[in-house]
Each structure stands twice: as C-alpha cells, then as structure tokens.
Scaffold this motif. Sequence first.
Motif, mmCIF file in Angstrom:
data_model
loop_
_atom_site.group_PDB
_atom_site.id
_atom_site.type_symbol
_atom_site.label_atom_id
_atom_site.label_comp_id
_atom_site.label_asym_id
_atom_site.label_seq_id
_atom_site.Cartn_x
_atom_site.Cartn_y
_atom_site.Cartn_z
ATOM 1 N N ILE A 3 0.721 -1.276 0.073
ATOM 2 C CA ILE A 3 -0.126 -0.076 0.075
ATOM 3 C C ILE A 3 1.211 1.371 -0.002
ATOM 4 N N LYS A 4 1.374 1.341 0.665
ATOM 5 C CA LYS A 4 3.041 2.513 0.947
ATOM 6 C C LYS A 4 3.603 2.820 -0.639
ATOM 7 N N LYS A 5 4.389 1.301 -0.957
ATOM 8 C CA LYS A 5 4.903 1.402 -1.997
ATOM 9 C C LYS A 5 3.837 1.991 -3.108
ATOM 10 N N GLU A 6 2.288 1.666 -3.356
ATOM 11 C CA GLU A 6 1.316 2.179 -4.256
ATOM 12 C C GLU A 6 0.787 4.069 -4.487
ATOM 13 N N ASN A 7 1.406 4.293 -2.435
ATOM 14 C CA ASN A 7 0.591 5.168 -2.392
ATOM 15 C C ASN A 7 1.598 5.615 -1.466
ATOM 16 N N ALA A 59 2.213 8.739 0.361
ATOM 17 C CA ALA A 59 1.931 9.463 0.698
ATOM 18 C C ALA A 59 0.356 9.161 2.205
ATOM 19 N N ALA A 60 0.510 7.770 1.514
ATOM 20 C CA ALA A 60 -0.218 7.284 2.913
ATOM 21 C C ALA A 60 -0.055 6.275 4.492
ATOM 22 N N HIS A 61 -0.958 7.155 5.693
ATOM 23 C CA HIS A 61 -0.862 7.458 6.154
ATOM 24 C C HIS A 61 -0.846 6.475 7.708
ATOM 25 N N SER A 62 -1.006 6.156 8.249
ATOM 26 C CA SER A 62 -1.141 5.067 9.105
ATOM 27 C C SER A 62 -2.591 5.064 9.744
ATOM 28 N N CYS A 78 -2.653 -0.554 9.578
ATOM 29 C CA CYS A 78 -1.403 0.126 9.249
ATOM 30 C C CYS A 78 -0.554 1.151 9.441
ATOM 31 N N LEU A 79 0.541 0.464 10.258
ATOM 32 C CA LEU A 79 1.381 1.374 11.051
ATOM 33 C C LEU A 79 2.387 1.719 9.873
ATOM 34 N N MET A 80 2.293 3.002 9.448
ATOM 35 C CA MET A 80 3.548 3.073 8.829
ATOM 36 C C MET A 80 4.170 4.305 8.564
ATOM 37 N N ASN A 81 5.716 3.615 8.857
ATOM 38 C CA ASN A 81 7.073 4.558 9.117
ATOM 39 C C ASN A 81 7.359 4.316 7.588
ATOM 40 N N ASP A 82 8.684 5.447 7.601
ATOM 41 C CA ASP A 82 9.238 5.374 6.344
ATOM 42 C C ASP A 82 10.234 4.579 6.238
ATOM 43 N N THR A 83 10.851 3.633 7.214
ATOM 44 C CA THR A 83 11.344 2.534 7.223
ATOM 45 C C THR A 83 10.128 1.119 6.988
ATOM 46 N N HIS A 84 9.862 0.950 7.365
ATOM 47 C CA HIS A 84 9.067 -0.613 8.071
ATOM 48 C C HIS A 84 7.168 -0.011 7.696
ATOM 49 N N GLN A 85 6.956 -0.934 7.177
ATOM 50 C CA GLN A 85 4.957 -0.586 7.673
ATOM 51 C C GLN A 85 4.620 -2.265 8.042
ATOM 52 N N LEU A 86 4.513 -2.285 8.890
ATOM 53 C CA LEU A 86 3.449 -3.578 10.301
ATOM 54 C C LEU A 86 2.055 -3.285 9.714
ATOM 55 N N GLU A 87 1.018 -4.679 9.992
ATOM 56 C CA GLU A 87 0.071 -5.097 10.360
ATOM 57 C C GLU A 87 -0.441 -4.947 11.564
ATOM 58 N N TYR A 88 -1.523 -4.214 11.894
ATOM 59 C CA TYR A 88 -1.894 -4.631 12.589
ATOM 60 C C TYR A 88 -3.520 -5.251 12.348
ATOM 61 N N VAL A 89 -4.256 -6.560 13.453
ATOM 62 C CA VAL A 89 -5.729 -6.339 13.444
ATOM 63 C C VAL A 89 -6.008 -5.851 14.885
ATOM 64 N N THR A 90 -7.205 -4.972 14.754
ATOM 65 C CA THR A 90 -7.972 -3.671 15.677
ATOM 66 C C THR A 90 -9.167 -4.898 16.210
#
Length: 363
Positions: free
Chosen positions: A169-173, A175-178, A199-211
């Motif tokens: 998602i971050k690669k496609e966009n 500007a995507a935020h958490s 999605c926890l979006m950082n510049d270096t890594h993006q992590l997946e969480y289930v709410t």
Amino acid sequence: MVMVQSLATDVLESVKMVPFVIKLLPVLTVLATIHLPPKSVLLRSFNINVTGTFFKMQLDRTFIKSMFVAACISTTYSFKEFNYRKTGSGAPAVLDDPQHLQVQEVFGPTTCAILCSRLSCKEFQYSDTSHLCITRHSDAVSGNSVNPGSGFFDTFIDNKEDPKTCSEIKKENPAAHSGEYTIVPSAPQFRGMSVKVFCLMNDTHQLEYVTLPNENVGSYPKRSNGGCGHEVLYLPAAAVGKDGVTVYQKIRIIPSTMTVVRDDTTFTTGTKAEPHPFGRAEDCYSYKGNCKRIGTFHIDTQGTGMKFARGLRWTGDGYASKVDSVTRTHDGAVIDLVCGGWCAGCVPMEDMVLYPNSQDIQS
C-alpha cells in the motif's frame, strides 16, 4: 422456444450492464451491415410495451441468430477487458468457505465475469453445461451451504493484484498514513478473502495489526498462597512489581501466515510494568501442584471476522506451572485461560494463527 426465452432473459439482464451493452452494439452493427442481405430487416419488430414491470419482446429468428453470434464475439473481447485468467477446470465445483460463494444461472462466461467485476469478487467458476456462475466474494454473502449440482467448471481469477501487505500500500501510495486499510493476505487459509488491518506506516517499515473491538486482557494478581494453606494479599520477593493487567487494543500479524506476533505490545495499556505477551496467563500464587492457579488471559476476536484454531493448546511455562483451564465460547472466538505457578504461567504450544470465522463479520 426455451432458447428464445433464455436469450430474452439474458438480453434484459445485459441492458443493465453498461460495459456489455457498449461492446455489443458495435458488433451488432457490423453484423447487420456485412452479413445480412441489403434488403433484409434485422429486427422486424422490437416492441416494448411497458405495463408496470412487464416487458413484451418480439424477436425474429434473424435477430436471435445475430444476437447469439454477437454474444460469442463479445465473450472473447470482454475477457480481455475484464482481465480474467483461467486457472483450472474440474468437477465438481470448488466449494470451500461456502458463505463467501454466490450461485446464479447466467447466459455465458462474459455475464459471469461482469457480475464478478461489479461485486467484491476476485474469482469465479463457470459451467458450460449448466450455465451456472459461482462467484467467490471477499465478504460473506450467503449461508453455510451452496448447491450448484454436478458438472464441469472452469475457474477464473482476476489478474489485478490486491495489496497483500501494508508495504505494498505504501509503495503504491507513498503519501499513505497510518490507519485502517483492507488487504488480501497471502496466507493460504484466506483464499483471496479481504481482511481489515491497521497499517502502522513509517518511512523505514510498515507493519500490520488487527484491531480488537472487544477487550483482550491479561491479569497477574497481587496475591499468593505458596504452600496452599493461607492466601495473602502480597507477592513473594521474587515477584514484587510483576503484578498488574495488560489490555491489548491491537495485535500484530504476519500476512503471509496470519500468525500473531505475541511479544509486540505497541498497542497495549495497563498497569503491568512488563506487559503480558499476547495469550500468556501467569501468576506467582503457589508452588503446590494441587493448589489452584489464578493468572488469567481473556482472548476475544469477535468483530474481526477471524478466530484461532480450535485445536490450539497451551502448556505450562516456568516453575510449578500449571494450566488450570482453557474455556472456549462463541464458536471459539472467545478463549479464557487460567494458568500460573510459582512466578510462572502458560504459553501456546503452537503459533497463534488466525483463520476466517464464518460466524462473524468484521466491524
């Protein structure tokens, strides 16, 4: 007569499908110009008398024949347009996770492809013999059983790639935020089903969480009864400061397997100085094997559309550890653990892997 009725029904259905009609009209024009004698009339009468919701359609044989040929041409062209790829054939149809399937009778594979493209569907099966279309949806759309009968079915999938991870998602966009997004995890048990993740979006890594819509909490009580003779409201020296509660708002997952990263406590609150790993119950109540244990952990995945395997087991971890009880309710979506020992607890014997829950819908 049956053929005429079937064709008329499909024509009415096709009128509602703009992409199909746009493709069909130019083909009919070409057929009328090239293939028919100059003085012939392609459509002798096409009278539509509207009375409420009833339509009367009078078609001559030339029109029926032309429509049939045009539909065949349109079928080939539409598959290119909708970008579906045939992945296999077989009998009977594949009916895994039936609550995500919908069965309809259609004119041909193009109509099936159009239906699939207009819905939350990435895969369909079509039978040339029965003209049945089985669409597989990301969300639950039916009960727990479908009956398409016997027959030979071709399977088609959408070539368009949905994001499988937050990184995609971050690669496609960029500007995507958490925030909350939908992914289609590559874990085999999900078979193309969509999952809502944070999605926890950082510049270096993006992590997946289930709410987690409901409370998931571990409790380490400030009580002890070492020799199982008299309970006191304090802990032995070795356990001072270890008591407290941990509440999980989100759990981190690995999309390729849907395994929970149990020691990720990013989204937790509570009073415990060192938070519980997810799914661990612990206490420092007693070293006697016949004494009860009072450490608890409450798991509740309702509202996520997922649950843990019914066969998931727990085992003791630490000195005098014991699993007092593992109680499952709500078709396994809720699990209550009671474990402990002498500053010990219990942990899952296998990875905590999430599976689709056909009895639940994501909030």
